[in-house]
Scaffold this active site. Structure first.
Site, short mmCIF file in Angstrom:
data_model
loop_
_atom_site.label_atom_id
_atom_site.label_comp_id
_atom_site.label_asym_id
_atom_site.label_seq_id
_atom_site.Cartn_x
_atom_site.Cartn_y
_atom_site.Cartn_z
N SER A 65 -18.35 -3.97 -26.88
CA SER A 65 -18.13 -2.53 -27.04
C SER A 65 -16.69 -2.10 -26.76
O SER A 65 -15.77 -2.59 -27.40
CB SER A 65 -19.13 -1.82 -26.14
OG SER A 65 -19.07 -0.45 -26.30
N ASP A 280 -20.93 2.59 -31.52
CA ASP A 280 -22.12 3.33 -31.09
C ASP A 280 -21.75 4.56 -30.28
O ASP A 280 -22.63 5.19 -29.69
CB ASP A 280 -23.13 2.43 -30.35
CG ASP A 280 -22.60 1.89 -29.04
OD1 ASP A 280 -21.42 2.10 -28.73
OD2 ASP A 280 -23.39 1.21 -28.33
N ASN A 372 -20.06 10.67 -22.59
CA ASN A 372 -19.10 9.74 -23.18
C ASN A 372 -19.29 9.50 -24.68
O ASN A 372 -18.55 8.72 -25.28
CB ASN A 372 -19.11 8.42 -22.40
CG ASN A 372 -20.45 7.68 -22.51
OD1 ASN A 372 -21.24 7.93 -23.41
ND2 ASN A 372 -20.70 6.76 -21.58
N ARG A 498 -22.31 7.28 -7.67
CA ARG A 498 -23.29 6.26 -8.06
C ARG A 498 -22.57 4.92 -8.21
O ARG A 498 -21.39 4.88 -8.58
CB ARG A 498 -23.99 6.65 -9.37
CG ARG A 498 -23.05 6.93 -10.53
CD ARG A 498 -23.78 7.19 -11.83
NE ARG A 498 -24.24 5.97 -12.46
CZ ARG A 498 -23.47 5.20 -13.23
NH1 ARG A 498 -22.21 5.51 -13.46
NH2 ARG A 498 -23.95 4.10 -13.77
N PRO A 499 -23.30 3.83 -7.94
CA PRO A 499 -22.68 2.52 -8.18
C PRO A 499 -22.61 2.27 -9.69
O PRO A 499 -23.58 2.55 -10.40
CB PRO A 499 -23.64 1.54 -7.50
CG PRO A 499 -24.95 2.25 -7.40
CD PRO A 499 -24.69 3.71 -7.44
N THR A 502 -21.51 -1.44 -14.70
CA THR A 502 -20.70 -2.34 -15.53
C THR A 502 -19.43 -2.83 -14.84
O THR A 502 -18.74 -3.69 -15.36
CB THR A 502 -20.26 -1.63 -16.84
OG1 THR A 502 -19.42 -0.52 -16.47
CG2 THR A 502 -21.44 -1.12 -17.63
N ARG A 507 -18.63 5.03 -8.62
CA ARG A 507 -18.02 6.12 -9.39
C ARG A 507 -18.26 7.45 -8.68
O ARG A 507 -19.34 7.70 -8.14
CB ARG A 507 -18.60 6.18 -10.80
CG ARG A 507 -18.32 4.93 -11.58
CD ARG A 507 -18.40 5.18 -13.09
NE ARG A 507 -18.41 3.92 -13.82
CZ ARG A 507 -17.34 3.19 -14.08
NH1 ARG A 507 -16.14 3.59 -13.69
NH2 ARG A 507 -17.43 2.05 -14.75
C1 16G Z 1 -23.00 1.18 -20.59
C2 16G Z 1 -24.07 2.01 -21.26
C3 16G Z 1 -23.63 3.47 -21.34
C4 16G Z 1 -23.25 3.99 -19.97
C5 16G Z 1 -22.25 3.09 -19.30
C6 16G Z 1 -22.08 3.47 -17.85
C7 16G Z 1 -25.48 1.44 -23.15
C8 16G Z 1 -25.54 0.94 -24.56
N1 16G Z 1 -24.28 1.54 -22.63
O1 16G Z 1 -21.85 1.13 -21.35
O2 16G Z 1 -24.69 4.20 -21.88
O3 16G Z 1 -22.71 5.27 -20.05
O4 16G Z 1 -22.74 1.74 -19.32
O5 16G Z 1 -21.22 2.61 -17.21
O6 16G Z 1 -26.49 1.74 -22.53
P1 16G Z 1 -21.09 2.58 -15.64
O7 16G Z 1 -22.44 2.23 -15.07
O8 16G Z 1 -20.04 1.56 -15.37
O9 16G Z 1 -20.65 3.94 -15.22
MG MG Z 2 -20.27 0.80 -27.62
#
Ligand code: 16G
Ligand code: MG
Length: 544
Positions: A65, A280, A372, A498-499, A502, A507
């Site tokens: 992504s 997406d 986002n 929140r943790p 990704t 955050r």
């Molecule tokens: C991922 C999620 C997205 C979410 C982001 C949050 C999908 C396809 N993608 O990219 O929806 O906004 O994680 O990231 O579900 P974070 O947990 O690091 O804040």
């Molecule tokens: Mg994407």
């Protein structure tokens, strides 16, 4: 173990780096592409088992992504084009981390637990984005699929939402559309042309859109789609692959930096949008004559679409429940507008597309968007039927019929399987055309509350647990009380932590009546996290 003898041998060609542990997170597996060969092979195996279990085609998309070019990732797509079910996410994590010699055992366990008939035929659809590693990694997926003698269709370069669409079409025997990339273009573009054909006052300016393709797959696919649009939408494409993927461009860059992407040429007042690396996500924006940047993020897109749908439902005289699903990141002004002005049901869920998708399924019509830019609209089966019946009924009066027909075309322009930048772009363009609205008028529907997002490094982000759709921290002790006390010092203020799912960070989000207040609140909350949740490195510094 008889089923998996070949797997044992073959997996030696896809060795797991020692000590590497990866988790199937909110968006599948994601890491530096160097570490992913074994993950891809094993996801080929898992997709085959999932296909046998569900007796349907399963998708495997190779993409990371909006991450940088050197990363890659993989996610599985379930039969109706939705995200992989939660129980199978656990199987995926287990399979990804097991040592090679134990791989057959873990596969046997999954077969037993899920009661899978190994003689059942399987079919796996594979797609990939434009990363230089994607070719090699999608071959590793196919290797996993083939070693279990599953059928496969390698769609090569496709956007993530296109693969979701293709899986859904196949498993609904073409009911959702034709299971080809061309079928996708013709379904969406025909609906777009039908929607916009009765807008005689639409000017050339309104037919023109500037698009930042993030140097990714979305750019390639918009090029491919162009001839289906019959010049009803003319796209000036920038970052079409002439630069580095997601580098200073794309939806994530524009949303986070709140500025124009590098590499695009655009005049003041002109409507622009950006896709992310797998198309997406989408955000819109323009700069005004004073050079100020205006962002229309997922919240504004959701508001525009729900305003349009609500008007059509009233015109059609259809009594269907329309709801909007957001996350805690939704700007407070958008929530207030949706609830107080549009009088719609608004629901808040945890971050991550699958959470929003599930809640949206509870309504006749569920519009869901993350701020986002991830989002789409879901219509229940019975809502679709009621709309179609009204459109087809010869006794329906002209006004109601027109609205019902527009709703039918709206259903077809949308990708209901998952948020889709291309489909969302066509829908937004059609709504603006039908409402005769400029991007400035759209922007003016409501004014965003100033906000700030920060990250805090802590030794273990799992010490933070949240409740109430991530809006309250239930641990560590005292953190929520500290946040509540800080929020009280500002006007129109709100903050949560929140943790990340990704990244290895916590955050922090804050909004308030002025940018200075939002910045100051975000900083103070960051300090509270640092002190109460085991911050590492230097203490967060004030922004100003
Ligand atoms: C991922 C999620 C997205 C979410 C982001 C949050 C999908 C396809 N993608 O990219 O929806 O906004 O994680 O990231 O579900 P974070 O947990 O690091 O804040
Ligand atoms: Mg994407």
């Amino acid at each position: 173990m008889a089923h998996f003898q070949e797997v044992s041998k073959r997996s030696a060609m896809h060795p797991k780096p020692a000590g590497l542990v990866l988790e199937y997170g909110t968006a599948g597996f994601r890491s530096n592409a160097k570490h992913l060969d074994h993950i891809m092979f094993r996801m080929g195996l898992l997709a085959t088992l999932r296909s046998k279990k569900t007796k349907a085609a399963i998708g495997v998309m190779v993409t990371a992504s909006h991450n940088p070019e050197e990363d890659n990732g993989v996610k599985l797509i379930d039969p109706m084009g939705e995200m992989l079910s939660a129980a199978w996410e656990d199987h995926a994590t287990l399979l990804a981390n097991v040592e090679q010699q134990d791989l057959p055992c873990v596969l046997e366990d999954i077969v037993e637990k899920e009661n899978i008939d190994m003689s059942q035929e399987a079919i796996v659809f594979v797609g990939k984005d434009t990363r230089s590693s994607s070719d090699r990694l999608s071959q590793a997926v196919l290797d996993g699929v083939c070693v279990l003698h599953s059928h496969n269709k390698d769609y090569g370069l496709v956007t993530t939402p296109q693969l979701h669409y293709l899986v859904c079409c196949n498993n609904t025997q073409g009911h959702y559309g034709e299971a080809t990339v061309n079928g996708y273009y013709s379904k969406l573009c025909q609906a777009f042309i039908e929607l916009t054909k009765n807008t005689p006052n639409r000017t050339d300016d309104q037919k023109h859109l500037t698009l930042d393709g993030a140097n990714g797959i979305g750019a390639l696919k918009v090029r491919e789609m162009e001839r289906h649009l019959k010049r009803e939408l003319q796209v000036s494409l920038f970052n079409h692959g002439n630069g580095q993927l997601n580098h200073q461009c794309g939806a994530d860059f524009v949303k986070v930096q709140q500025k124009l992407p590098a590499g695009i040429k655009v005049n003041a007042g002109e409507r622009c949008c950006s896709f992310d690396g797998d198309a997406d996500r989408i955000v819109y924006y323009y700069t005004d004559s004073d050079g100020h940047f205006h962002l229309m993020d997922g919240d504004k897109i959701a508001t525009l679409i729900s305003t349009f749908l609500k008007e059509l439902l009233i015109q059609a005289g259809l009594n269907l429940e329309l709801a909007v699903v957001q996350t805690a990141y939704a700007n407070g002004s958008s929530t207030r507008f949706l609830e107080d002005t549009l009088k719609l049901t608004v629901r808040c869920t945890k971050t991550g597309v699958k959470h929003l998708h599930h809640v949206a399924q509870e309504f006749d019509i569920g519009v869901y968007f993350e701020a986002n830019g991830h989002g789409t609209v879901l219509f229940s089966k019975s809502a679709e039927e009621k709309i179609k019946q009204l459109a087809d009924n010869p006794n329906t009066d002209d006004g109601r019929k027109r609205a019902a027909i527009l709703l039918c075309h709206t259903i077809n322009v949308i990708n209901q399987t998952v948020g889709d930048a291309i489909a969302d772009m066509l829908l937004v363009e059609a709504v603006l055309a039908l409402k005769g609205m400029t991007v400035q008028q759209w922007d003016a529907i409501y004014t965003d509350l100033p906000n700030r997002q920060l990250k805090v490094k802590v030794s273990d982000r799992r010490v933070i647990n949240t409740a109430d759709a991530e809006r309250r921290a239930v641990s560590p002790a005292g953190l929520q009380e500290a946040i509540d006390a800080l929020v009280k010092n500002y006007r129109h203020a709100r903050s949560f932590v929140r943790p990340s799912g990704t990244e290895d960070v916590v955050r922090v989000y804050a909004e308030a009546d002025t940018q200075e207040s939002a910045d100051s609140l975000a900083h103070q909350v960051s300090l509270a996290v640092y002190r109460l949740a085991g911050g590492v490195g230097n203490e967060p510094k004030p922004l100003h």
